[in-house]
Design a protein around this motif. Sequence first.
Motif, PDB file in Angstrom:
ATOM      1  N   ASN A 109      80.184  48.557  72.683  1.00 61.67           N
ATOM      2  CA  ASN A 109      80.394  50.009  72.562  1.00 61.67           C
ATOM      3  C   ASN A 109      79.734  50.573  71.303  1.00 61.67           C
ATOM      4  O   ASN A 109      80.271  51.463  70.638  1.00 61.67           O
ATOM      5  CB  ASN A 109      81.891  50.341  72.563  1.00 61.67           C
ATOM      6  N   GLY A 110      78.588  50.011  70.962  1.00 61.88           N
ATOM      7  CA  GLY A 110      77.837  50.510  69.817  1.00 61.88           C
ATOM      8  C   GLY A 110      78.300  49.987  68.475  1.00 61.88           C
ATOM      9  O   GLY A 110      77.686  50.301  67.450  1.00 61.88           O
ATOM     10  N   GLN A 111      79.369  49.200  68.446  1.00 57.67           N
ATOM     11  CA  GLN A 111      79.853  48.658  67.178  1.00 57.67           C
ATOM     12  C   GLN A 111      79.392  47.211  67.031  1.00 57.67           C
ATOM     13  O   GLN A 111      79.650  46.367  67.890  1.00 57.67           O
ATOM     14  CB  GLN A 111      81.378  48.729  67.089  1.00 57.67           C
ATOM     15  N   ARG A 112      78.711  46.946  65.946  1.00 51.91           N
ATOM     16  CA  ARG A 112      78.127  45.632  65.708  1.00 51.91           C
ATOM     17  C   ARG A 112      79.211  44.580  65.499  1.00 51.91           C
ATOM     18  O   ARG A 112      80.201  44.820  64.804  1.00 51.91           O
ATOM     19  CB  ARG A 112      77.231  45.715  64.466  1.00 51.91           C
ATOM     20  N   LEU A 113      79.008  43.387  66.104  1.00 52.34           N
ATOM     21  CA  LEU A 113      79.944  42.288  65.894  1.00 52.34           C
ATOM     22  C   LEU A 113      79.768  41.718  64.491  1.00 52.34           C
ATOM     23  O   LEU A 113      78.650  41.619  63.969  1.00 52.34           O
ATOM     24  CB  LEU A 113      79.716  41.174  66.922  1.00 52.34           C
ATOM     25  N   ALA A 114      80.869  41.336  63.874  1.00 54.51           N
ATOM     26  CA  ALA A 114      80.841  40.807  62.511  1.00 54.51           C
ATOM     27  C   ALA A 114      80.113  39.465  62.466  1.00 54.51           C
ATOM     28  O   ALA A 114      80.269  38.615  63.349  1.00 54.51           O
ATOM     29  CB  ALA A 114      82.261  40.649  61.983  1.00 54.51           C
ATOM     30  N   THR A 115      79.314  39.294  61.432  1.00 51.91           N
ATOM     31  CA  THR A 115      78.623  38.035  61.151  1.00 51.91           C
ATOM     32  C   THR A 115      78.980  37.609  59.725  1.00 51.91           C
ATOM     33  O   THR A 115      79.576  38.395  58.972  1.00 51.91           O
ATOM     34  CB  THR A 115      77.100  38.207  61.287  1.00 51.91           C
TER      35      THR A 115
END
Length: 669
Positions: free
Chosen positions: A223-229
């Motif tokens: 949904n346009g929110q980047r997954l944490a890395t």
Amino acid sequence: MSTLVIVESPSKAKKIQAYLGAGYTVRASLGHIRDLPASKADIPARYAAEPWARLGIHVQDSFRPLYVISRGKAKVVRELRELARGANRVLLATDPDREGEAIAWHLMVALGLKGSVERMTFHEITREAIQAAARATRPLDYALVGAQEARRTLDRLVGYGVSPTLWTAVGPKLSAGRVQSAALAALAAREHARMAFVPADYWRVTARVGAGRPFTAVVLSVNGQRLATPKDFDAGTGQLAADALLMTPEQADRLVAFLRARDATVTGVERAPYTSRPPAPFTTSTLQQEASKALKFSPKHSMDVAQRLYENGFITYMRTDSPALSDEALQAAREAATALFSEGSVPARPRTYAARGANAQEAHEAIRPAGRSFRAPDDTPLTGDERALYDLIYRRTVASQMTDLTGTRTVMHLKVGAVALGATGRVVHDPGFTRLYQDASEGDGDETQALPDAEVGAVLPVRDAAAEERKTPAPGRFTEASLVRALERAGVGRPSTYASILSTLDARGYTRVVRRQLTVTWVGLLVSAYLAGSFADLVDAGFTASMEADLDRIAGGALTREAYLTRFWSEGLAGTIGRAGRAAPVLTVPRVPGATVTVQDGTPLLRLHGRSAPLPADLVPDDLTPDVAEQVLNGERKAAQRASGGKRARSGGARTSRARSSRKAARPK
């Protein structure tokens, strides 16, 4: 007419004697023949009452060194002196570096050689090279001798000046050194970063996409929110420090189920050609690094094996920081490549390389197979480690003259509903030099998978999906190879010192190798902490590199030895030693609130809430957690041995396989 040729090792003498033939007598000095006194017993009687004699350097008399015949070398000196008296000509054929130049100077003085002293230098032991060197001698280079003497003086001043403060503050049998202290500081800083690191959990979700041969795509956003890395977390708290989505286990499971039930649509494709050039021929440091990774050799073992290969005529001189090849070697490498593959395996023009490290010197060639034509490993009698190292040198040298690897790198963007994924792939079109040589890898590289020839809008099936819970990685420890690389880039040390730096740190009990990683012991951390507090310059890589640069200036004649030593010692370190405290250092333990580590009688001591206990010598600092601390304090984990060990190091600095050099007569300025 008889000519005496003096080299350093007996094996080298035997081979060179065969190449020079009648009229020449070749003998070995067995390394250095004179040095600063190693103990009080070595001091000549006429100097015994002098207050500076134990140091071996008369600081007030222009840093005049006191040189004595090294232990066990009196017989060698007598024999060489007798041979020199009976010779019409003496050629000093010690190694072609500063140490070798200093050995030649000491031979000149100890043997009483008069007149113009001739230096015979060579970088490979082949018939052609040795005979050419005997015809093209040169005078002794006093600037190089002065630089070596300045280095030796520095090591003695630092070792004898700083080490006694360590004995009081930390424990006996410890040492500080001009180069080893900066290397230890780098290792200690990395261990402190690991001790302070707080790991965090995050999820990595992947999908296997495509018909036929599926490829792996990684979920980038939802949904346009980047997954944490890992880069999104604060290393000191473990908390999310960026605007990224940190999924729960339930969310990860739902995302996997969502992906498995749908197809992926290609939303973007980026293709670009890429090229990989062959690595340069080996220098001392790059040989140590690659032998560590590819052959699992320690730097010291690599140098020991390389020394044997050099002395037996298989490779060129192994102490160098230049990757350059002579015109003769360039031609030999190109001929070897075309013989192995084809005319098209080499570019139209030879490749040339230049050193990149700070303070690098270009005086020597790279380490390469000896001779005008290179012997393939199968055409040599070598076996075991010597065969393995020669093979590595041969392949690296020949590959350095081969064509580039070429290929295409593809980045594919996909979507599954509101989920964005990305995949990277490479396709090799021409392997070029990699047909012969590839660097060993210490970790995962770029994706090497092949991606399908799909265009934007293509729909590809999702074959499977998976979620993996991971922890953010702590700062990585140095390996022996990566520490050598870091020291070289910082300009700390020289080709001849990298192996001995590591050996000295190990011998003093400052480091241990655990699963091929360099770990700092508690003693190492305490020593580094004390030095950082009392002798900040000694642990500063920039300062140590500037010292190397000044030694280069002395070697080049741009700076005098006395002026440099006056600035470093009389106007600097001598006063710092006088002001240095003697209190034991105290370390905090980030993962154990309230705990400290100090030292008592040379043994690291854990203290917590009024209790104390010695720390086991084999306990890695990063492994000290609250549970482990309780075990130590309760006596459930005992110290297996005293952590500080080894013989007392009085000279400081890193030792080489050759005895240190020294001299007494008129000194080059």
